[in-house]
Design an enzyme around this catalytic site. Structure first.
Site, PDB file in Angstrom:
ATOM      1  N   TYR A  89       0.843  -1.196   0.000  1.00 10.98           N
ATOM      2  CA  TYR A  89       0.000   0.000   0.000  1.00 10.98           C
ATOM      3  C   TYR A  89       0.881   1.250   0.000  1.00 10.98           C
ATOM      4  O   TYR A  89       0.576   2.224  -0.684  1.00 10.98           O
ATOM      5  CB  TYR A  89      -0.927   0.012   1.224  1.00 10.98           C
ATOM      6  CG  TYR A  89      -1.987  -1.056   1.166  1.00 10.98           C
ATOM      7  CD1 TYR A  89      -3.141  -0.874   0.409  1.00 10.98           C
ATOM      8  CD2 TYR A  89      -1.845  -2.248   1.872  1.00 10.98           C
ATOM      9  CE1 TYR A  89      -4.117  -1.857   0.354  1.00 10.98           C
ATOM     10  CE2 TYR A  89      -2.817  -3.227   1.825  1.00 10.98           C
ATOM     11  CZ  TYR A  89      -3.955  -3.032   1.062  1.00 10.98           C
ATOM     12  OH  TYR A  89      -4.921  -4.006   1.004  1.00 10.98           O
ATOM     13  N   ASN A 110     -12.861  -0.796  -5.344  1.00  6.68           N
ATOM     14  CA  ASN A 110     -12.662  -1.238  -6.721  1.00  6.68           C
ATOM     15  C   ASN A 110     -13.873  -2.052  -7.196  1.00  6.68           C
ATOM     16  O   ASN A 110     -14.129  -3.133  -6.674  1.00  6.68           O
ATOM     17  CB  ASN A 110     -11.381  -2.083  -6.790  1.00  6.68           C
ATOM     18  CG  ASN A 110     -11.130  -2.702  -8.130  1.00  6.68           C
ATOM     19  OD1 ASN A 110     -11.787  -2.411  -9.123  1.00  6.68           O
ATOM     20  ND2 ASN A 110     -10.151  -3.595  -8.172  1.00  6.68           N
ATOM     21  N   CYS A 118      -6.664  -5.557  -7.546  1.00  3.29           N
ATOM     22  CA  CYS A 118      -6.453  -5.047  -6.188  1.00  3.29           C
ATOM     23  C   CYS A 118      -5.865  -6.115  -5.271  1.00  3.29           C
ATOM     24  O   CYS A 118      -5.254  -5.778  -4.251  1.00  3.29           O
ATOM     25  CB  CYS A 118      -7.750  -4.487  -5.622  1.00  3.29           C
ATOM     26  SG  CYS A 118      -9.160  -5.594  -5.721  1.00  3.29           S
TER      27      CYS A 118
END
Length: 161
Positions: A89, A110, A118
């Site tokens: 991240y 998403n 993702c």
């Protein structure tokens, strides 16, 4: 909105199309099944992906996810992560000039998981989360599947042997 579903190793998935682009990939079987040319092609690409065709992991489909400008920037960055590779991240936050928490929130919003990968984003100290049914087990399955797809065959070996 046309939809088309498929069975996968991680559960049933339903694709949705609007104005000639994919707008959602949801877990579960959709009520209405409308095999438009785009939905049929997307379903075939996903089936190839789950069947272990590496090229299918790089989805060349028209995507039009609904979201904020920031979310769309994060999602565009997610599409740059190659199959079998992960980013943290924090790394993704640096790429979009933001904070890891904001990237995590965009990741969780998403609407096209797998197609916008993702699952390839992990925490600095572990896997992090995954909001799909099955949570971390699903994320782990997807990451392991892609790692298997990207591992070279031993000298002399070929696929399927």
């Amino acid at each position: 909105m046309p939809q088309l579903s498929l069975h996968t190793p991680i559960g049933d998935l339903t694709l949705s199309e609007e104005a000639g682009a994919l707008v959602a990939l949801d877990w579960g079987w959709g009520r209405d099944q409308t095999p438009t040319p785009l939905l049929a092609r997307a379903r075939a690409r996903l089936q190839d992906y789950f069947d272990g065709v590496l090229a299918a992991a790089e989805f060349d489909l028209p995507l039009a996810p609904s979201g904020t400008a920031f979310q769309r920037r994060v999602w565009a960055e997610l599409r740059r992560i190659p199959p079998g590779v992960t980013r943290t991240y924090g790394e993704l936050a640096q790429a979009v000039h933001s904070a890891a928490r904001a990237v995590g929130q965009a990741n969780g919003a998403n609407p096209l998981p797998i197609l916008i990968p993702c699952h390839r984003v992990v925490a600095a100290g572990g896997l992090g989360g995954y909001s799909a049914p099955g949570g971390i087990e699903t994320k782990t399955w997807l990451l392991d599947h892609e790692r298997r797809l990207t591992q070279p065959f031993p000298s002399g070996a070929t696929a399927g042997h």
